[in-house]
Design a protein around this motif. Structure first.
Motif, mmCIF file in Angstrom:
data_model
loop_
_atom_site.group_PDB
_atom_site.id
_atom_site.type_symbol
_atom_site.label_atom_id
_atom_site.label_comp_id
_atom_site.label_asym_id
_atom_site.label_seq_id
_atom_site.Cartn_x
_atom_site.Cartn_y
_atom_site.Cartn_z
ATOM 1 N N VAL A 13 0.841 -1.187 0.000
ATOM 2 C CA VAL A 13 0.000 0.000 0.000
ATOM 3 C C VAL A 13 0.875 1.235 0.000
ATOM 4 N N SER A 20 -7.156 3.607 5.987
ATOM 5 C CA SER A 20 -8.416 3.014 5.533
ATOM 6 C C SER A 20 -8.724 3.401 4.097
ATOM 7 N N ARG A 77 -2.509 -1.990 12.594
ATOM 8 C CA ARG A 77 -3.327 -1.883 11.398
ATOM 9 C C ARG A 77 -3.057 -3.065 10.489
ATOM 10 N N SER A 78 -4.130 -3.634 9.944
ATOM 11 C CA SER A 78 -4.028 -4.822 9.101
ATOM 12 C C SER A 78 -4.819 -4.635 7.815
ATOM 13 N N LEU A 79 -4.440 -5.401 6.799
ATOM 14 C CA LEU A 79 -5.170 -5.464 5.543
ATOM 15 C C LEU A 79 -5.610 -6.893 5.326
ATOM 16 N N ASP A 80 -6.928 -7.107 5.249
ATOM 17 C CA ASP A 80 -7.455 -8.469 5.075
ATOM 18 C C ASP A 80 -6.812 -9.439 6.064
ATOM 19 N N ALA A 90 -6.555 1.415 1.763
ATOM 20 C CA ALA A 90 -7.052 0.043 1.644
ATOM 21 C C ALA A 90 -8.259 -0.023 0.702
ATOM 22 N N LEU A 149 -9.227 -3.633 -0.545
ATOM 23 C CA LEU A 149 -8.856 -4.395 0.634
ATOM 24 C C LEU A 149 -9.632 -3.899 1.845
ATOM 25 N N ARG A 150 -9.730 -4.729 2.857
ATOM 26 C CA ARG A 150 -10.423 -4.348 4.079
ATOM 27 C C ARG A 150 -9.405 -3.985 5.150
ATOM 28 N N ALA A 151 -9.512 -2.762 5.668
ATOM 29 C CA ALA A 151 -8.610 -2.308 6.729
ATOM 30 C C ALA A 151 -9.183 -2.691 8.083
#
Length: 246
Positions: free
Chosen positions: A81, A92, A137-140, A95, A100-102
């Motif tokens: 990203v 966010s 913080r994460s992505l999927d 994402a 993608l989902r944050a």
């Protein structure tokens, strides 16, 4: 002829294994940033030798789809990203722009007095109240960033009472506090991950991370927060438009 036939058969097995793994990656059977099964188990499930498997994995690594840790095995490359050139986006928003989902997990949240350094950066009185917020913080579901923010509570009244799990800080400041973020003074540098950060980001201690530090301003020019974002180096890039003065 037997030797040549064996080489041809071995090459065909590598190609077939490579194609099966490529298709599995395309379907999302192994999530971005996730670890593949151990070589012995993966070779067994594919019905090939570990030598054949390693050659196929090596081809995928050369294409940038996989990466190997000498201690922890094979990993799917994480989604990368980054902000578009000269555009300020929240995590966010980045994402969403990539489908993608944050997510965010709160590591710590407390209201406290600002330090002298924070007060100087934010243009507030020493010991004025700020919200210190730390999030993973994460992505999927893949950890990408450890985010440490200091927010001026005089501008963001009530923010310390909200649950910010899986919420965009920029969106929350705008919709809950009436603050619209206009610009950010931002710098990026490289460091080696310490053990607590490496554990959170699922990387090895000492692996490279990118540190983004910012002071963010509202539309009327008031600094509202300082932030320190620690990104996995394989999951983030920074872009900017650069201009020469005449």
């Amino acid at each position: 002829m037997t030797s040549t036939g064996e080489e041809t058969g071995a090459g065909a097995a590598v190609t077939q294994t490579y194609r099966r793994l490529s298709e599995a990656l395309r379907r999302g059977a192994f999530p971005a940033g996730g670890r593949l099964p151990g070589e012995r188990d993966l070779a067994g499930s594919l019905g090939v030798s570990r030598s054949t498997l390693r050659q196929a994995l090596g081809r995928l690594a050369e294409e940038g789809k996989l990466e190997r840790s000498s201690q922890r095995g094979w990993f799917v490359r994480a989604n990368v990203v980054g902000e578009p050139p000269s555009t300020l986006q929240s995590f966010s928003e980045m994402a969403r722009a990539r489908g993608l989902r944050a997510q965010s997990r709160i590591l710590g949240s407390r209201s406290r007095a600002a330090t002298f350094e924070e007060a100087e950066q934010l243009g507030i009185a020493p010991a004025a109240r700020v919200l210190e917020l730390r999030r993973l913080r994460s992505l999927d579901q893949v950890p990408v960033c450890v985010d440490h923010s200091i927010i001026v509570l005089a501008l963001a009244s009530g923010l310390d009472a909200l649950d910010l799990t899986d919420r965009s800080l920029y969106d929350t400041l705008e919709h809950e506090c009436g603050l619209r973020i206009a610009r950010s003074s931002y710098s990026v540098r490289a460091e080696a991950a310490d053990e607590p950060t490496a554990e959170l980001l699922l990387i090895e201690a000492g692996a490279p991370v990118l540190i983004g530090e910012e002071i963010t301003y509202t539309e009327d020019g008031a600094p509202v927060l300082t932030g320190r974002m620690t990104y996995r180096s394989d999951a983030y890039r920074f872009q900017a438009d650069l201009f020469r003065t005449i």
